[in-house]
Design a protein around this motif. Structure first.
Motif, short mmCIF file in Angstrom:
data_model
loop_
_atom_site.label_atom_id
_atom_site.label_comp_id
_atom_site.label_asym_id
_atom_site.label_seq_id
_atom_site.Cartn_x
_atom_site.Cartn_y
_atom_site.Cartn_z
N GLU A 198 0.84 -1.19 0.00
CA GLU A 198 0.00 0.00 0.00
C GLU A 198 0.88 1.24 0.00
O GLU A 198 1.86 1.32 0.74
N LEU A 199 0.51 2.22 -0.79
CA LEU A 199 1.19 3.52 -0.80
C LEU A 199 0.61 4.38 0.32
O LEU A 199 -0.51 4.13 0.79
N PRO A 200 1.33 5.42 0.73
CA PRO A 200 0.82 6.28 1.81
C PRO A 200 -0.46 7.02 1.45
O PRO A 200 -1.19 7.45 2.32
N ARG A 201 -0.72 7.19 0.16
CA ARG A 201 -1.96 7.84 -0.26
C ARG A 201 -2.37 7.34 -1.64
O ARG A 201 -1.56 6.80 -2.38
N ARG A 202 -3.61 7.54 -1.96
CA ARG A 202 -4.17 7.14 -3.26
C ARG A 202 -3.62 8.05 -4.35
O ARG A 202 -3.48 9.25 -4.16
N LEU A 203 -3.32 7.45 -5.50
CA LEU A 203 -2.84 8.19 -6.67
C LEU A 203 -3.92 8.19 -7.74
O LEU A 203 -4.84 7.38 -7.72
N SER A 204 -3.77 9.10 -8.69
CA SER A 204 -4.69 9.13 -9.84
C SER A 204 -4.60 7.80 -10.56
O SER A 204 -3.52 7.22 -10.68
N SER A 205 -5.71 7.34 -11.06
CA SER A 205 -5.66 6.08 -11.80
C SER A 205 -6.35 6.23 -13.14
O SER A 205 -7.28 7.02 -13.30
N ASP A 206 -5.83 5.51 -14.09
CA ASP A 206 -6.39 5.42 -15.43
C ASP A 206 -6.30 3.95 -15.80
O ASP A 206 -5.50 3.55 -16.65
N ASP A 207 -7.09 3.14 -15.09
CA ASP A 207 -6.99 1.69 -15.22
C ASP A 207 -7.27 1.22 -16.64
O ASP A 207 -8.19 1.69 -17.29
N GLN A 208 -6.42 0.28 -17.05
CA GLN A 208 -6.57 -0.37 -18.35
C GLN A 208 -6.28 -1.84 -18.16
O GLN A 208 -5.53 -2.21 -17.28
N ARG A 209 -6.85 -2.64 -19.01
CA ARG A 209 -6.63 -4.08 -18.98
C ARG A 209 -5.53 -4.41 -19.99
O ARG A 209 -5.78 -4.46 -21.18
N PRO A 210 -4.29 -4.66 -19.50
CA PRO A 210 -3.20 -4.91 -20.44
C PRO A 210 -3.30 -6.27 -21.14
O PRO A 210 -2.70 -6.47 -22.20
N GLY A 211 -4.01 -7.20 -20.54
CA GLY A 211 -4.11 -8.54 -21.12
C GLY A 211 -2.93 -9.41 -20.76
O GLY A 211 -3.08 -10.55 -20.37
N ARG A 212 -1.74 -8.86 -20.89
CA ARG A 212 -0.53 -9.60 -20.54
C ARG A 212 0.34 -8.72 -19.65
O ARG A 212 0.61 -7.57 -19.97
N ILE A 213 0.76 -9.28 -18.54
CA ILE A 213 1.68 -8.65 -17.61
C ILE A 213 3.08 -9.16 -17.95
O ILE A 213 3.26 -10.35 -18.18
N GLU A 214 4.05 -8.27 -17.94
CA GLU A 214 5.44 -8.65 -18.20
C GLU A 214 6.27 -8.45 -16.95
O GLU A 214 6.03 -7.51 -16.18
N ALA A 215 7.25 -9.32 -16.74
CA ALA A 215 8.19 -9.14 -15.63
C ALA A 215 8.78 -7.74 -15.76
O ALA A 215 9.16 -7.31 -16.84
N GLY A 216 8.81 -7.02 -14.64
CA GLY A 216 9.33 -5.66 -14.62
C GLY A 216 8.26 -4.60 -14.68
O GLY A 216 8.54 -3.42 -14.46
N ASP A 217 7.02 -4.99 -14.95
CA ASP A 217 5.93 -4.01 -14.93
C ASP A 217 5.75 -3.49 -13.50
O ASP A 217 5.71 -4.27 -12.54
N VAL A 218 5.68 -2.19 -13.38
CA VAL A 218 5.36 -1.54 -12.10
C VAL A 218 3.97 -0.94 -12.30
O VAL A 218 3.79 -0.06 -13.13
N MET A 219 3.01 -1.48 -11.58
CA MET A 219 1.61 -1.12 -11.80
C MET A 219 0.98 -0.59 -10.52
O MET A 219 1.44 -0.88 -9.41
N LEU A 220 -0.09 0.13 -10.70
CA LEU A 220 -0.90 0.64 -9.60
C LEU A 220 -2.25 -0.07 -9.68
O LEU A 220 -2.90 -0.08 -10.73
N TRP A 221 -2.64 -0.71 -8.58
CA TRP A 221 -3.91 -1.42 -8.53
C TRP A 221 -4.85 -0.70 -7.59
O TRP A 221 -4.48 -0.38 -6.45
N GLN A 222 -6.03 -0.38 -8.07
CA GLN A 222 -7.06 0.32 -7.30
C GLN A 222 -6.58 1.62 -6.68
O GLN A 222 -7.01 2.01 -5.60
N GLY A 223 -5.65 2.28 -7.34
CA GLY A 223 -5.23 3.62 -6.94
C GLY A 223 -4.26 3.73 -5.79
O GLY A 223 -3.62 4.76 -5.63
N GLN A 224 -4.10 2.68 -4.98
CA GLN A 224 -3.25 2.84 -3.80
C GLN A 224 -2.29 1.68 -3.56
O GLN A 224 -1.46 1.75 -2.66
#
Length: 117
Positions: A44-70
Protein backbone atom coordinates in the motif's frame (compact mmCIF):
# COMPACT_ATOMS: atom_id res chain seq x y z
CA UNK A 1 13.37 5.90 -10.89
CA UNK A 2 15.68 3.55 -9.01
CA UNK A 3 14.48 0.51 -7.04
CA UNK A 4 16.85 -1.07 -4.55
CA UNK A 5 16.07 -4.59 -3.40
CA UNK A 6 18.54 -6.51 -1.19
CA UNK A 7 21.53 -4.45 -2.44
CA UNK A 8 20.50 -4.91 -6.10
CA UNK A 9 19.57 -1.78 -8.06
CA UNK A 10 17.05 -1.68 -10.87
CA UNK A 11 16.21 1.29 -13.08
CA UNK A 12 12.59 1.91 -14.03
CA UNK A 13 11.33 4.34 -16.64
CA UNK A 14 8.33 6.34 -15.49
CA UNK A 15 5.32 6.71 -17.76
CA UNK A 16 4.00 10.10 -18.80
CA UNK A 17 0.92 9.88 -16.57
CA UNK A 18 -0.57 11.69 -13.59
CA UNK A 19 -0.01 8.57 -11.45
CA UNK A 20 3.70 8.50 -12.32
CA UNK A 21 4.07 12.20 -11.48
CA UNK A 22 2.28 11.70 -8.16
CA UNK A 23 4.46 8.67 -7.39
CA UNK A 24 7.55 10.77 -8.11
CA UNK A 25 6.41 13.28 -5.46
CA UNK A 26 6.13 10.48 -2.85
CA UNK A 27 9.79 9.48 -3.28
CA UNK A 28 12.02 8.51 -1.60
CA UNK A 29 9.91 5.68 -0.24
CA UNK A 30 10.78 2.33 1.36
CA UNK A 31 8.05 -0.30 1.36
CA UNK A 32 7.76 -3.80 2.73
CA UNK A 33 6.20 -5.62 -0.20
CA UNK A 34 4.29 -8.86 0.26
CA UNK A 35 4.33 -11.71 -2.23
CA UNK A 36 1.14 -12.59 -4.08
CA UNK A 37 0.60 -15.66 -6.26
CA UNK A 38 4.36 -16.14 -6.72
CA UNK A 39 4.43 -13.57 -9.51
CA UNK A 40 4.33 -10.17 -7.84
CA UNK A 41 5.19 -8.10 -4.79
CA UNK A 42 2.72 -5.46 -3.61
CA UNK A 43 2.37 -2.79 -0.93
CA UNK A 44 0.00 0.00 0.00
CA UNK A 45 1.19 3.52 -0.80
CA UNK A 46 0.82 6.28 1.81
CA UNK A 47 -1.96 7.84 -0.26
CA UNK A 48 -4.17 7.14 -3.26
CA UNK A 49 -2.84 8.19 -6.67
CA UNK A 50 -4.69 9.13 -9.84
CA UNK A 51 -5.66 6.08 -11.80
CA UNK A 52 -6.39 5.42 -15.43
CA UNK A 53 -6.99 1.69 -15.22
CA UNK A 54 -6.57 -0.37 -18.35
CA UNK A 55 -6.63 -4.08 -18.98
CA UNK A 56 -3.20 -4.91 -20.44
CA UNK A 57 -4.11 -8.54 -21.12
CA UNK A 58 -0.53 -9.60 -20.54
CA UNK A 59 1.68 -8.65 -17.61
CA UNK A 60 5.44 -8.65 -18.20
CA UNK A 61 8.19 -9.14 -15.63
CA UNK A 62 9.33 -5.66 -14.62
CA UNK A 63 5.93 -4.01 -14.93
CA UNK A 64 5.36 -1.54 -12.10
CA UNK A 65 1.61 -1.12 -11.80
CA UNK A 66 -0.90 0.64 -9.60
CA UNK A 67 -3.91 -1.42 -8.53
CA UNK A 68 -7.06 0.32 -7.30
CA UNK A 69 -5.23 3.62 -6.94
CA UNK A 70 -3.25 2.84 -3.80
CA UNK A 71 -1.44 -0.49 -4.18
CA UNK A 72 1.87 -0.49 -6.01
CA UNK A 73 2.76 -3.81 -7.63
CA UNK A 74 6.11 -5.00 -8.99
CA UNK A 75 5.69 -8.03 -11.22
CA UNK A 76 8.57 -10.51 -11.49
CA UNK A 77 6.85 -13.07 -13.74
CA UNK A 78 5.10 -12.69 -17.11
CA UNK A 79 1.56 -14.02 -17.51
CA UNK A 80 -1.89 -13.27 -18.93
CA UNK A 81 -4.22 -11.28 -16.68
CA UNK A 82 -7.85 -10.11 -16.86
CA UNK A 83 -7.26 -7.41 -14.21
CA UNK A 84 -7.04 -3.65 -14.76
CA UNK A 85 -4.08 -1.51 -13.69
CA UNK A 86 -2.57 1.94 -14.12
CA UNK A 87 1.04 1.74 -15.32
CA UNK A 88 3.35 4.26 -13.63
CA UNK A 89 6.55 2.57 -14.82
CA UNK A 90 8.56 -0.33 -16.18
CA UNK A 91 11.85 -1.82 -14.95
CA UNK A 92 14.38 -1.86 -17.77
CA UNK A 93 16.50 -4.94 -17.01
CA UNK A 94 14.73 -7.73 -15.15
CA UNK A 95 17.44 -10.39 -15.38
CA UNK A 96 17.99 -10.61 -11.59
CA UNK A 97 14.66 -9.15 -10.42
CA UNK A 98 13.03 -12.41 -9.29
CA UNK A 99 16.13 -13.51 -7.36
CA UNK A 100 16.48 -10.10 -5.68
CA UNK A 101 12.83 -10.09 -4.57
CA UNK A 102 13.12 -13.63 -3.21
CA UNK A 103 10.30 -15.43 -1.46
CA UNK A 104 8.13 -13.85 1.19
CA UNK A 105 8.30 -10.14 1.98
CA UNK A 106 10.83 -7.85 0.30
CA UNK A 107 12.00 -4.39 1.38
CA UNK A 108 12.06 -2.16 -1.69
CA UNK A 109 13.44 1.38 -1.77
CA UNK A 110 12.09 3.67 -4.49
CA UNK A 111 14.08 6.86 -5.24
CA UNK A 112 14.40 9.28 -8.11
CA UNK A 113 17.69 9.17 -9.91
CA UNK A 114 19.19 11.92 -11.98
CA UNK A 115 18.56 12.03 -15.70
CA UNK A 116 15.34 11.32 -17.54
CA UNK A 117 13.85 9.21 -14.75
Amino acid sequence: MQLTINNHSFTADLADTAAAQELRRLLPLTLTMQDHLRNEKHAELPRRLSSDDQRPGRIEAGDVMLWQGQTIVVFYESFSSPYSYTRPGKIRDTQHLKAALGTGNAHVRFVMKSGRD
